[in-house]
Design a protein around this motif. Structure first.
Motif, PDB file in Angstrom:
ATOM      1  N   THR A 132       0.801  -1.221   0.000  1.00  0.00           N
ATOM      2  CA  THR A 132       0.000   0.000   0.000  1.00  0.00           C
ATOM      3  C   THR A 132       0.835   1.272   0.000  1.00  0.00           C
ATOM      4  OG1 THR A 132      -1.764  -1.184   1.148  1.00  0.00           O
ATOM      5  CG2 THR A 132      -1.863   1.205   1.221  1.00  0.00           C
ATOM      6  N   ALA A 133       1.874   1.320   0.819  1.00  0.00           N
ATOM      7  CA  ALA A 133       2.682   2.537   0.956  1.00  0.00           C
ATOM      8  C   ALA A 133       3.341   2.951  -0.365  1.00  0.00           C
ATOM      9  CB  ALA A 133       3.742   2.354   2.036  1.00  0.00           C
ATOM     10  N   GLU A 134       3.676   1.991  -1.208  1.00  0.00           N
ATOM     11  CA  GLU A 134       4.328   2.301  -2.480  1.00  0.00           C
ATOM     12  C   GLU A 134       3.331   2.563  -3.609  1.00  0.00           C
ATOM     13  OE1 GLU A 134       7.233  -0.712  -3.326  1.00  0.00           O
ATOM     14  OE2 GLU A 134       8.425  -0.197  -1.564  1.00  0.00           O
ATOM     15  N   ALA A 135       2.051   2.325  -3.352  1.00  0.00           N
ATOM     16  CA  ALA A 135       1.030   2.534  -4.377  1.00  0.00           C
ATOM     17  C   ALA A 135       0.276   3.836  -4.144  1.00  0.00           C
ATOM     18  CB  ALA A 135       0.065   1.359  -4.390  1.00  0.00           C
ATOM     19  N   THR A 160      -1.638  -4.697   0.825  1.00  0.00           N
ATOM     20  CA  THR A 160      -1.078  -5.141   2.091  1.00  0.00           C
ATOM     21  C   THR A 160      -0.273  -4.017   2.738  1.00  0.00           C
ATOM     22  OG1 THR A 160       0.304  -6.803   3.181  1.00  0.00           O
ATOM     23  CG2 THR A 160       0.962  -6.152   0.972  1.00  0.00           C
ATOM     24  N   MET A 161      -0.272  -4.021   4.044  1.00  0.00           N
ATOM     25  CA  MET A 161       0.492  -3.039   4.802  1.00  0.00           C
ATOM     26  C   MET A 161       1.885  -3.558   5.142  1.00  0.00           C
ATOM     27  SD  MET A 161      -1.618  -0.565   4.957  1.00  0.00           S
ATOM     28  CE  MET A 161      -1.039   0.548   6.204  1.00  0.00           C
ATOM     29  N   ALA A 162       2.150  -4.819   4.827  1.00  0.00           N
ATOM     30  CA  ALA A 162       3.435  -5.435   5.157  1.00  0.00           C
ATOM     31  C   ALA A 162       4.356  -5.422   3.943  1.00  0.00           C
ATOM     32  CB  ALA A 162       3.213  -6.868   5.625  1.00  0.00           C
ATOM     33  N   LYS A 163       5.542  -4.946   4.129  1.00  0.00           N
ATOM     34  CA  LYS A 163       6.555  -4.912   3.063  1.00  0.00           C
ATOM     35  C   LYS A 163       7.347  -6.210   3.098  1.00  0.00           C
ATOM     36  CE  LYS A 163       9.659  -2.779   0.295  1.00  0.00           C
ATOM     37  NZ  LYS A 163       9.403  -2.759  -1.115  1.00  0.00           N
ATOM     38  N   LEU A 164       7.421  -6.878   1.967  1.00  0.00           N
ATOM     39  CA  LEU A 164       8.243  -8.084   1.883  1.00  0.00           C
ATOM     40  C   LEU A 164       9.688  -7.676   1.680  1.00  0.00           C
ATOM     41  CD1 LEU A 164       6.141 -10.433  -0.416  1.00  0.00           C
ATOM     42  CD2 LEU A 164       6.320 -10.454   2.064  1.00  0.00           C
TER      43      LEU A 164
END
Length: 176
Positions: A132-135, A160-164
């Motif tokens: 989400t943060a990068e979109a 998703t709020m989780a970064k892989l």
């Protein structure tokens, strides 16, 4: 769980019928219709095991084409098994996988924050997982519609709020 493995092995034809004593709970009923996978191979859009708590287990085959197939009731390892057929799907699983793999680079260029993709046999959708943060600031719904139009296949976007991130496998220092 033992039924899942038995079904998968029999359906995929990887082993001959499992031999056991006639009353053994591990015996595969010889009446099991091993022709199911062969009969529907050209129409197979998805195959999955569906087991819900307090309900009878079922094997689900999603099929292309409009020809309806009647649900079959079988016995596996002395337990009831329902084989359900869902007709009318858009693409075989091979077609969906090809659409997915042929468009990976396009997805990467169009969807900022894209972290993962797969073709979902249960739904017939191509699934994109986006951080989400990068979109931020991108109309993901408009991109989804554009992608569906381009592919001719349904697309699901999971935000998703989780970064892989890659796992760092450093040994833990010894305690002194």
């Amino acid at each position: 769980m033992k039924h899942t493995l038995a079904i998968a092995l029999v359906c995929l034809g990887t082993i001959p019928a499992i031999a056991a004593e006639p009353e053994s709970p591990d015996r595969i009923d010889p009446l099991f219709d091993c022709s199911i996978p062969e009969t529907f191979a050209s129409r197979l859009a998805g195959l999955f095991w569906d087991q819900k708590e307090s309900e009878e287990s079922r094997l689900v085959l999603r099929l292309t084409g409009g020809e309806l197939v009647e649900t079959r009731k079988l016995t596996m390892c002395g337990e009831p098994l329902t084989v359900e057929f869902i007709s009318g799907q858009m693409h075989t699983r091979e077609e969906l996988e090809k659409l997915h793999s042929n468009n990976l680079e396009w997805f990467r260029g169009k969807f900022p924050g894209l972290q993962g993709t797969y073709a979902d046999e249960r739904t017939g959708e191509i699934v994109l997982e986006i951080y989400t943060a990068e979109a931020g600031g991108v109309d993901v719904e408009a991109l989804r519609r554009e992608s569906e139009s381009r592919l001719g296949a349904p697309l699901r976007v999971a935000m998703t709020m989780a970064k892989l991130v890659p796992a760092i496998l450093n040994p833990v220092p010894a305690m002194e």
